[in-house]
Structure formats: structure tokens, C-alpha cells
Design an enzyme around this catalytic site. Structure first.
Site, PDB file in Angstrom:
ATOM      1  N   ARG A 180      48.155  27.639  34.333  1.00 17.06           N
ATOM      2  CA  ARG A 180      47.884  29.307  34.785  1.00 17.06           C
ATOM      3  C   ARG A 180      48.113  30.449  33.858  1.00 17.06           C
ATOM      4  NH1 ARG A 180      48.600  32.190  39.157  1.00 17.06           N
ATOM      5  NH2 ARG A 180      46.834  32.266  40.442  1.00 17.06           N
ATOM      6  N   ASN A 205      52.706  30.913  43.645  1.00 18.09           N
ATOM      7  CA  ASN A 205      54.163  30.787  43.937  1.00 18.09           C
ATOM      8  C   ASN A 205      55.481  29.704  44.490  1.00 18.09           C
ATOM      9  OD1 ASN A 205      53.150  33.595  43.037  1.00 18.09           O
ATOM     10  ND2 ASN A 205      52.909  34.530  44.793  1.00 18.09           N
ATOM     11  N   GLU A 222      49.054  32.634  50.988  1.00 15.46           N
ATOM     12  CA  GLU A 222      49.221  34.469  51.238  1.00 15.46           C
ATOM     13  C   GLU A 222      47.755  34.618  50.290  1.00 15.46           C
ATOM     14  OE1 GLU A 222      51.610  34.505  47.912  1.00 15.46           O
ATOM     15  OE2 GLU A 222      50.918  36.087  46.282  1.00 15.46           O
ATOM     16  N   ARG A 223      47.451  35.488  51.154  1.00 11.87           N
ATOM     17  CA  ARG A 223      46.477  36.235  50.900  1.00 11.87           C
ATOM     18  C   ARG A 223      45.371  35.370  51.947  1.00 11.87           C
ATOM     19  NH1 ARG A 223      48.570  40.656  49.057  1.00 11.87           N
ATOM     20  NH2 ARG A 223      49.661  40.545  47.102  1.00 11.87           N
ATOM     21  N   TRP A 265      50.824  48.284  38.445  1.00 13.71           N
ATOM     22  CA  TRP A 265      49.960  47.564  40.041  1.00 13.71           C
ATOM     23  C   TRP A 265      49.839  49.531  40.456  1.00 13.71           C
ATOM     24  CZ3 TRP A 265      55.767  45.004  40.946  1.00 13.71           C
ATOM     25  CH2 TRP A 265      55.404  43.908  40.898  1.00 13.71           C
ATOM     26  N   GLU A 309      40.780  38.599  49.013  1.00 17.33           N
ATOM     27  CA  GLU A 309      42.002  39.127  48.553  1.00 17.33           C
ATOM     28  C   GLU A 309      41.264  40.767  48.693  1.00 17.33           C
ATOM     29  OE1 GLU A 309      44.835  38.188  45.612  1.00 17.33           O
ATOM     30  OE2 GLU A 309      45.950  40.042  46.014  1.00 17.33           O
ATOM     31  N   LYS A 364      41.888  32.867  35.541  1.00 17.86           N
ATOM     32  CA  LYS A 364      40.961  33.744  36.313  1.00 17.86           C
ATOM     33  C   LYS A 364      39.768  34.173  36.003  1.00 17.86           C
ATOM     34  CE  LYS A 364      44.989  34.889  39.558  1.00 17.86           C
ATOM     35  NZ  LYS A 364      45.160  36.019  39.853  1.00 17.86           N
ATOM     36  N   GLU A 409      54.437  37.237  37.628  1.00 17.93           N
ATOM     37  CA  GLU A 409      55.276  37.768  38.975  1.00 17.93           C
ATOM     38  C   GLU A 409      56.360  37.061  39.672  1.00 17.93           C
ATOM     39  OE1 GLU A 409      51.916  37.794  41.503  1.00 17.93           O
ATOM     40  OE2 GLU A 409      50.393  39.131  40.191  1.00 17.93           O
ATOM     41  N   LYS A 467      52.176  28.210  38.006  1.00 21.21           N
ATOM     42  CA  LYS A 467      52.236  29.491  37.769  1.00 21.21           C
ATOM     43  C   LYS A 467      53.860  29.797  37.137  1.00 21.21           C
ATOM     44  CE  LYS A 467      51.904  34.788  39.884  1.00 21.21           C
ATOM     45  NZ  LYS A 467      52.200  34.932  41.323  1.00 21.21           N
ATOM     46  N   HIS A 505      40.727  48.211  40.740  1.00 21.68           N
ATOM     47  CA  HIS A 505      42.586  47.829  41.592  1.00 21.68           C
ATOM     48  C   HIS A 505      43.147  49.589  41.836  1.00 21.68           C
ATOM     49  CE1 HIS A 505      46.951  46.465  41.196  1.00 21.68           C
ATOM     50  NE2 HIS A 505      46.294  45.671  40.671  1.00 21.68           N
ATOM     51  N   ASP A 563      42.051  40.362  37.583  1.00 15.39           N
ATOM     52  CA  ASP A 563      42.833  39.848  39.252  1.00 15.39           C
ATOM     53  C   ASP A 563      41.552  39.861  39.850  1.00 15.39           C
ATOM     54  OD1 ASP A 563      44.130  38.463  40.875  1.00 15.39           O
ATOM     55  OD2 ASP A 563      45.022  40.297  41.021  1.00 15.39           O
TER      56      ASP A 563
HETATM   57  C1  GCV Z   1      49.409  33.857  44.184  1.00 13.19           C
HETATM   58  C2  GCV Z   1      47.153  38.663  42.571  1.00 13.19           C
HETATM   59  C3  GCV Z   1      47.737  38.238  44.364  1.00 13.19           C
HETATM   60  C4  GCV Z   1      48.998  38.166  44.100  1.00 13.19           C
HETATM   61  C5  GCV Z   1      48.542  36.148  43.929  1.00 13.19           C
HETATM   62  C6  GCV Z   1      48.453  35.752  42.613  1.00 13.19           C
HETATM   63  C7  GCV Z   1      48.321  35.305  42.209  1.00 13.19           C
HETATM   64  O1  GCV Z   1      48.700  39.851  42.960  1.00 13.19           O
HETATM   65  O2  GCV Z   1      47.931  39.680  44.827  1.00 13.19           O
HETATM   66  O3  GCV Z   1      48.990  37.439  46.224  1.00 13.19           O
HETATM   67  O4  GCV Z   1      49.624  35.766  43.869  1.00 13.19           O
HETATM   68  O5  GCV Z   1      47.907  37.207  42.112  1.00 13.19           O
HETATM   69  O6  GCV Z   1      47.177  34.904  40.975  1.00 13.19           O
HETATM   70  O7  GCV Z   1      49.284  34.438  41.047  1.00 13.19           O
END
Ligand code: GCV
Length: 725
Positions: A353, A239, A196-197, A572, A422, A389, A320, A316, A550, A394
């Protein structure tokens, strides 16, 4: 030299093999492709005018002791010195020449034991080390010592870095102690091999071949991490798939952990909160349910039987779509503490997280994590860290520091940075991220008055937290050069260096990396480091200047789409964040708006809240500003915005020119690869400038100021098709 080598006594079980290997390595280095695989651990011969000096000070290696980590120390020093000095350097049992380099711990090395340094080494903690020039047995020697073997390995890498960067090594007096305990990479790798990313190929973990077959590349990964002091790796995506905790996958994880162990890299796993249901067949994952707690305890015991030094779980939860304690109406602290209880007997930690943004309708996403978590301050178990973060939204190109830094004095807060780009042009754009991380680390939270920087929150000096740490979302993958873009390596390197010492300047990191990785030409180093230091502001300029954030294309996050408004959740959509209208631009987070600014301590909040004092680089983050607002430059907001976009584009052109001129100072292979990426970066910067300005112009209704080029396409054309990478 040859004579000296043949006279050495040998203590290592296979010294001939080591020396032969070193020579082989050296020859290979001269012939191998410049594909970036070697990262910053290139040990090509030092310039001829200085090589003699180093040869005199490194004549033999005295690294007694039997362990996998000491083997790694021997291999690294032997390969490194042989390559850099252009001569194999032999292993010896004891000091019998000037120029001996002695490495180890008081336990592994009788020479170090005789120095009686136990106390001073203990003060440096398990990972710290000393490097000293001294006289031993009437010989001039260099001692690299630590209280642990991994610390000695860090010392060995430090020593090699001194050689690689041409530092003097005749009067060494070095004491190093990492400022943070957990220095981790978080991999967002899925079990199907995708990331992912991730923009540098597939996952490095080949789950289908493990545990029988471990890709030798994993050792190089661990070695690279150890060279900058990274000591933890979360293998799977936050995730998370609960399968990672199944017996079959745990055996695969154990094989990876065995490979990393000699290099001091501990393995962590992202745990899916609902695993007791999916794996254990339970009806619930409610953290206060006894059976659920017992399932996690049993699972933790099983993991530690296979991986005795397992680091812990990264979670996490309720973010999401991920399951979590809120699903059962329990708090984040209740969820984290239940897992922490399962890991505590094994000294494992839970990294929870803070990326949660459950919020009331019409409230501000940037305020959500603080609203959800700050009330839980003091409620987390002693082996829980809260991973926050860098900014409240984000990983945007620029954000203010997250208000949870300094906002939870009784919680062990660690920083999550994103090394993978990302929102910063994937592995196509050249951007040196330590510059951005420095901004965050140096931000003053004023939590306990002036000087309460984010760095001090993290390292425990502000609140005395017991566990400290930092994590970076990894940018590595199966690409031959590891990170897709050769300059992406600088971000991996820089993350590790800042995790070890958050006081390093970004210039120091940039120059060090450039010297080790790209060229030893002093003029070229100056030019490249200069570009690296400018790159972050330049990317902000052509993507999201003045506090915009964003405004990217939905889903992939590569190109611009400030018009985007079709996502199911309002937060979003770019339109939620920039709030452009005929009056002006920006998100009002002051009292007249969401008041998210109130989450910061005074005087930071007053500074941000006041239009006159708010740093212009964050203006549109905190304020909705009229198009005609006079900026400090005397320009209107609209003109200033347009000029920033143009400046970003201009920088990509200047960088291409300067890079072109460096052709002779860098090998052709990497020079050409970077040049190609820079061409893409220029194309993208123009795309960002044009799409954003054309779209915002529909509100400002003003012409582009002098000095800003006319767009290359129409707004409709930009809207019709996303930028491809
Ligand atoms: C791993 C953002 C990213 C998601 C990521 C999320 C996170 O939303 O787009 O890909 O998911 O951050 O940090 O959990």
C-alpha cells in the site's frame, strides 16, 4: 413447454434435483421478503409482453462437464432462466432444439470444441468470454464460451444480465475481456468480528465456527462477486493481526478459499510485517535478515500447501503505527521485495500500500506518499503491485487524482477505491460512487502527453505493466441486505462492473443496476438513475464543496467538525486542511505554500496551480482563497460556498420527494427502508451545512446570502455534540 422438458436427455448427475430446485427457487422468489438479500441477482419473471420472445431463445441448457465451477454455471443458469422465464428450462446432453444455450470451454464441451475457437478464446485471456448466436446441427443456438470454466461462469452471468435488463438475445456477438487482472475487494475485517469502517453489521467470516462450519452465505458472497467479475478477496484488515498467519487461522482461511474457488474468487491476506517476531519468536522483522526471509518463505510454503491458489499478501507498512521496513531503516521496496521472493515460487503477489505519510514536520500530508515512494520507482520486484488510493489524502468526498498515477512509470500501480463510505455518510447516505470513480479514472495525468488517463496507467496501456489491478474497500457485512443501505449495493455492483470494464459510463451502470435490482418501470428507472448520478455532487455540496476536505468529526468521521484541533498529529485535525482565517479559506499547495502541486505533470500542475484555471471544484484543495474572491458565477467565495451547502440540502429534499412518488414502482419493504435513510440524510445535510457555515462565518464575518436558510442551532450546540448515526 412441458412436453419439451420431458423429452430432454440428461447428462447432469442430478438434473431432476436441479429442475426441482429451480422451481422451488422460483416459488420462493415470489413469496420471499424483499429484504435486499438477493442483491441484483433477482430472477423474478420477465414482463409478460416479452417473456415469449426469451422463452423461444432459451429452450434447453447444454452445459456438460463435471466440476464445481460447472455445477455453479448449471445452478445459476437453471435458477436464473427458470425464474426469469417462469418455466423450468431443462438440461440436455446435446443440442436437439432451437434455443439451446451451450456453455463451457473447448475442454468441457464437445459442442464448443467442434467450433475450433481455441485461438480466439485465448486472445480474451483466462477470464474473457464470447457469446454468439449461431446455427449448430441445423439448430439456432447461443454459445457462451471461454478458455476457462470461470470465464464461462462470467459469460453465464453476463447472459443472465442481458435477460434481466431486457436486451435482445437473437443476434448475439459479444467478446468480453476484463481490462484489469486483479479485481479485488479488500475487507477491513478484524479477527474479533468487527469491521474497521464497516457500517453493515459484523464480519461475514465467522472465525470461531470455521473451519468446521462454513456459513452458506459465503457462497452467495462469492456468487455475487463472480456475477460482476470480482476475482479476489482480502479477508482481513490491513491493520493486521499476525494471528491470521498462524496454523489454526490458515485452516479457517482454507475453508473460505474452498468455498470461493468454484466462483473464481481467490483469497488474499493482509500480512503484518512484524509477524516473524510475534508468530515466529524471532528478534527482528528486518527484511534483510536471513532468518526473517526464511521465516516468510516457510510461511508461504505452508499457506500454499493449504491453499494452492492463494493470491498473496496485502501490506500496510509504516503507516498509522503499523510496523514495516522503515522500522529497520530499510526502504519500502526492500520490505516488499523480501515478501515477494517468498511468494514468487507459487505465483503469489505482494500488494504494497502507498498509504504512507511519514513526513517532515510542517510539511504537507497530501505530498507525503509521493515523496516517500516515487524515488523507489523501478525498484519493486516483478510480482509486486503498489496500491494507491484514488486521491493523495484519504478517500475524501472529492480529491484530485493521486500524483503517483503517472508518477511511477516503472512500477505496477493499482488503484484502491473505498466502497464503504467512511467519509461519505456511512451506510446512511445515498451516494452512487461509480460517478466519483469515473472522475478519477478519466483524469488525465499527462504523464505521456494528452490522453494519459488514470485508466491507462492502470490497465497497462500507458507503461505496459505486466500485472494490473484495482481494489475496493468492501462495504459488505452481516446485515441482511449486505450493505446496510439498499443503494450501497449499487456501489459494490458498480465497483465490479468498472473493474471489469473501466470504460462503462456511470449512467449505464446505474441503469443496469436499477433495472436488475429495484424496478423494471422505465420511468422509475430514469428517475432513480438520474438521482444516482446527481448524488455524489450533492454529498460533496453539503459536506466538502469547492475542494474542502477532511473537516469531519475526529475518530468516527461521520459528521462535521471543521473546528477540530485536538488530535495528537496536526494532520489528523480539520484545521490543518481548511486553514480558515480572516483572509480566506483553503490549503495553499502552490509554490507559495506546500508546492504539492509540483508532483503533477505539466500542464496539469500549471492548471491546478493557477487560480484562474484551477477547477473550482478543487479550488480550496490547492489555494488559500480570499473570502471576497470572485468565482466564475460572479458570486464571492463566501456566497458561493454557502450556496453549495444549501444546494446539497435542497437535493436531499428533492430526492425524498421523488422517492416518495416512486412508491408504486418498488416493493414497499425496500421503498420504506430507503425513505427512512433519506430522512436521516436530510437531517445530516442540514447539520453539515449549519455547522460548517457557522464556523467559517466566524472568519468570513459575512451574512449568509439570499437563498441560504438560517441555521437550526447555534455553533456551540453543534460543537457540543457529535452527529449520531
Ligand atoms: C484501515 C484511514 C482510515 C483507517 C484506515 C486507513 C488505511 O486512515 O481512517 O481506518 O485503516 O485509512 O487506509 O489504512
Amino acid at each position: 413447454m412441458q412436453k419439451m422438458i420431458s423429452k430432454r436427455r440428461r447428462n447432469h448427475p442430478a438434473p431432476i434435483a436441479v429442475v426441482a430446485l429451480a422451481v422451488l427457487f422460483c416459488t420462493a422468489a415470489m413469496t420471499q421478503a424483499e429484504d435486499g438479500y438477493r442483491l441484483w441477482l433477482r430472477y423474478d419473471p420477465l414482463p409478460s409482453k416479452v417473456i415469449e420472445f426469451y422463452r423461444e431463445h432459451v429452450t434447453e441448457l447444454v452445459v456438460p462437464g463435471n466440476s464445481a465451477t460447472l455445477d455453479a454455471v448449471r445452478a445459476e443458469l437453471s435458477n436464473g432462466c427458470a425464474g426469469l422465464l417462469g418455466n423450468a428450462v431443462s438440461m440436455a446432453n446435446d443440442v436437439d432444439h432451437d434455443g439451446a444455450v451451450i456453455v463451457g470451454t473447448p475442454k468441457s464441451s464437445p459442442q464448443i470444441a467442434r467450433l475450433k475457437w481455441e485461438h480466439q478464446l485465448a486472445l480474451l485471456g483466462p477470464d474473457g468470454f464470447e457469446i454468439h448466436s449461431l446455427v449448430m446441427a441445423r439448430r439456432q443456438v447461443i454459445v457462451i464460451a471461454s478458455s476457462t470454466e470461470v470465464g464461462a461462469l462470467y459469460g453465464a452471468f453476463h447472459f443472465l444480465r442481458l435477460l434481466q435488463t431486457l436486451q435482445p438475445i437473437d443476434k448475439l456477438n459479444i467478446h468480453e475481456k476484463p481490462r484489469l487482472q486483479l479485481r479485488m475487494l479488500d475487507h477491513w475485517d478484524n479477527l474479533d468480528g468487527s469491521i474497521e469502517r464497516g457500517y453493515a453489521g459484523r464480519s461475514l467470516w465467522d472465525w470461531s465456527a470455521l473451519p468446521e462450519k462454513v456459513d452458506p452465505r459465503l457462497r452467495d458472497y462469492a456468487r455475487a462477486n463472480a456475477s460482476v467479475g470480482i476475482n479476489g478477496s482480502t479477508l482481513n484488515n490491513v491493520n493486521a493481526d499476525s494471528q491470521i498467519l498462524s496454523a489454526g487461522y490458515l485452516r479457517k482461511v482454507a475453508a473460505i478459499a474452498n468455498t470461493f474457488r468454484p466462483y473464481g474468487v481467490r483469497v488474499y491476506l493482509s500480512a503484518r510485517f512484524s509477524s516473524p517476531i510475534e508468530l515466529g519468536g524471532l528478534q527482528t522483522a528486518d527484511p534483510i535478515d536471513r532468518e526473517v526471509a526464511a521465516w516468510w518463505k516457510k510461511k508461504a510454503d505452508e499457506i500454499y500447501r493449504l491453499i494452492p491458489d492463494f493470491g498473496g499478501f496485502l501490506v500496510k507498512a509504516n503507516s498509522e503505527g503499523q510496523p514495516g521496513p522503515r522500522t529497520y531503516n530499510r526502504s519500502h521496496a526492500e520490505g516488499a521485495n523480501m515478501l515477494a521472493a517468498a511468494l514468487a515460487p507459487h505465483n503469489g503477489v505482494v500488494i504494497w500500500r502507498a498509504f504512507v505519510y511519514d513526513m517532515k514536520p510542517d510539511s504537507d500530508r497530501a505530498a507525503a506518499a509521493y515523496d516517500n515512494l516515487a524515488p523507489l520507482d523501478g525498484k519493486f520486484a516483478p510480482n509486486v503491485l503498489l496500491q494507491v488510493k484514488n486521491g493523495p489524502v484519504d478517500f475524501q468526498p472529492r480529491e484530485p487524482f493521486h500524483p503517483l498515477f503517472g508518477g511511477m512509470p516503472k512500477t505496477q500501480v493499482m488503484l484502491e477505491a473505498q466502497i464503504t463510505q467512511e467519509y461519505l455518510g456511512f451506510s446512511n447516505h445515498f451516494v452512487f460512487l461509480p460517478q466519483m470513480w469515473r472522475e478519477i479514472l478519466d483524469s488525465d495525468t499527462y504523464a505521456k502527453g494528452r490522453g494519459s488517463t488514470v485508466s491507462k496507467v492502470l490497465d497497462g496501456s500507458l507503461y505496459g505493466q505486466r500485472l494490473t489491478g484495482i481494489a475496493g474497500v468492501a462495504n459488505t457485512g452481516s446485515d441482511r441486505n449486505w450493505t446496510g443501505h439498499h443503494f450501497g449495493q449499487a456501489n459494490w455492483y458498480g465497483f465490479g462492473r468498472l473493474a471489469w470494464n473501466h470504460d462503462l459510463t456511470s449512467r449505464q451502470v446505474a441503469e443496469e443496476w436499477t433495472k436488475m435490482t429495484l424496478t423494471r418501470d422505465a420511468e422509475a428507472i430514469r428517475t432513480i438513475a438520474g438521482l444516482m448520478l446527481e448524488s455524489h455532487q450533492a454529498v460533496v455540496d453539503y459536506m466538502t464543496p469547492l475542494g474542502l476536505h477532511h473537516i469531519m468529526w475526529g475518530g468516527h468521521h461521520y459528521g462535521p467538525a471543521p473546528w477540530w484541533n485536538t488530535e495528537p498529529q496536526p494532520y489528523w485535525n480539520p484545521v490543518y486542511y481548511h486553514r480558515a482565517d480572516e483572509r480566506g479559506l483553503g490549503f495553499d499547495r502552490t509554490q507559495t505554500g506546500s508546492n504539492a502541486v509540483s508532483q503533477y505533470h505539466a500542464p496539469v500542475r500549471d492548471h491546478f496551480a493557477n487560480l484562474q484555471t484551477c477547477p473550482e471544484e478543487l479550488l480550496l484543495w490547492f489555494h488559500h482563497v480570499s473570502w471576497d474572491y470572485r468565482m466564475r458565477s460572479g458570486q464571492t467565495l463566501w456566497n458561493e460556498l454557502a450556496l453549495h451547502y444549501q444546494r446539497g440540502v435542497d437535493w436531499t429534499r428533492k430526492t425524498r420527494r421523488e422517492w416518495e412518488a416512486l412508491a408504486g414502482a418498488i416493493d414497499t419493504e425496500r421503498h420504506e427502508a430507503v425513505a427512512k435513510k433519506l430522512a436521516i440524510q436530510e437531517r445530516d445535510a442540514i447539520w453539515w451545512r449549519d455547522s460548517c457555515l457557522l464556523y467559517f462565518q466566524t472568519f468570513s464575518k459575512q451574512p449568509l446570502p439570499k437563498g441560504v436558510e438560517q441555521p437550526q442551532k447555534s455553533l456551540d450546540e453543534y460543537k457540543a455534540k457529535s452527529l449520531v448515526w
